[in-house]
Design a protein around this motif. Structure first.
Motif: not given
Length: 337
Positions: A72-91
């Motif tokens: 999950x290199x793309x996720x791991x590099x952007x954990x800050x964005x995920x943690x700041x999100x109100x909602x994640x929308x998986x597509x």
């Protein structure tokens, strides 16, 4: 709201996911949301990169997996964005994006998201498990087998039959098998490490699809494919299939099929959205084929067309899905209080 759209990923449905995710991101921005797009395989996408996927057509054949995808290199590099999100929308379509893996990661991070949880995704992605549950609930589904030899298939099923990966999507690897020679080819062409193949009785009839949103259903669609099967090319190239919403079927039949779709959605423990596919045979019996937890969201996808038939623009439909997840989060917070 601050929204992170997950798109792309490592599966053979990557190209479809990029197109779907770009459409969703644009639609949510049009509704006033602050949207960032993250590819779990490759990282953050600039808006200009998103727009290129809006313009690009989807290839006639599925993509190959992203070979350098790791942990999950793309996720791991952007954990800050995920943690700041109100909602994640998986597509994300297929692979780790739809089999419950990404959902498990989001649950571990305690990040709320649109769609079904890990268990629901895992059950729906595995067609063998789905069909076992359908059969136990007395919901009609074609006979099938997971077989290791040609002889096992011939002893259990009659020609013609369908060969498909047990955990695939977007009709990737879907094959109509009409004789022993073509069945031999399915076995001989299977590669080591590929998902197991499932063999299923072919039911002749009208192909129907039902979108489930929240606790209700969208208008039923009928797919009339230019090919013998509604394969990958027919799904994502507009000229290759007629998709009719609402389907021209009797009201009693439509009511029965919609009721079964809701039963399947609940049986698998799905939430927010799904798309349930059927064959309506010549005797008027609906045969449930499978459930899709993250159906396509491209301009040529079935779920957005069903939403349009129900009176929702694409942008409003995307926000409706977002709001379903938000309401669930708020209910959970209230229950904790």
């Amino acid at each position: 709201m601050k929204v992170v759209v997950l798109l792309g990923g490592e599966s053979k449905e990557r190209d479809v996911s990029l197109a779907s995710g770009a459409q969703v991101a644009e639609g949510l921005r049009a509704m006033g949301h602050d949207v960032v797009s993250v590819d779990p395989a490759c990282g953050l996408l600039e808006v200009s990169q998103e727009k290129s996927h809006l313009r690009d057509s989807i290839p006639r054949i599925p993509a190959s997996e992203v070979e350098d995808f790791s942990s999950f290199q793309g996720l791991l590099q952007n954990l800050e964005e995920l943690n700041k999100a109100d909602i994640v929308f998986p597509v994300l379509h297929g692979g780790m994006g739809e089999n419950g893996t990404i959902q498990a990661v989001l649950d571990l991070l305690e990040v709320p998201y649109v769609g079904s949880d890990m268990l629901g995704c895992a059950l729906a992605m595995n067609k063998d498990l789905t069909k076992r549950l359908l059969r136990a609930a007395d919901i009609s589904t074609p006979d099938w087998i997971l077989a290791s030899t040609v002889e096992e298939v011939i002893e259990t099923l009659d020609f013609p039959l369908i060969c498909k990966p047990v955990d695939g999507g977007s009709s990737v690897g879907l094959t109509l098998v009409t004789n022993k020679e073509s069945l031999d080819h399915c076995f001989s062409s299977a590669k080591v490490g590929d998902p197991p193949l499932m063999y299923e009785n072919f039911i002749s009839g009208r192909e129907l699809t039902v979108g489930v949103v929240g606790k209700g259903t969208l208008p039923i669609g009928e797919i009339i494919s230019k090919h013998e099967l509604f394969d990958f090319e027919c799904k994502y190239r507009p000229e290759m299939a007629d998709e009719i919403f609402p389907a021209a079927i009797e009201e009693q039949t439509a009511s029965a099929v919609s009721k079964i779709a809701l039963e399947v959605h609940d049986l698998l423990g799905l939430r927010d959205l799904s798309r349930i596919d059927f064959i309506l045979d010549g005797q008027g019996i609906p045969w449930c084929l499978e459930a899709n937890t993250l159906p396509g969201m491209t301009t040529n996808s079935l779920l957005p067309k069903a939403a349009e038939a129900a009176g929702f623009s694409f942008q409003v439909f995307c926000e409706k899905l977002l709001k379903l997840a938000e309401k669930r989060v708020l209910r959970n917070m209230d229950s904790i209080d």
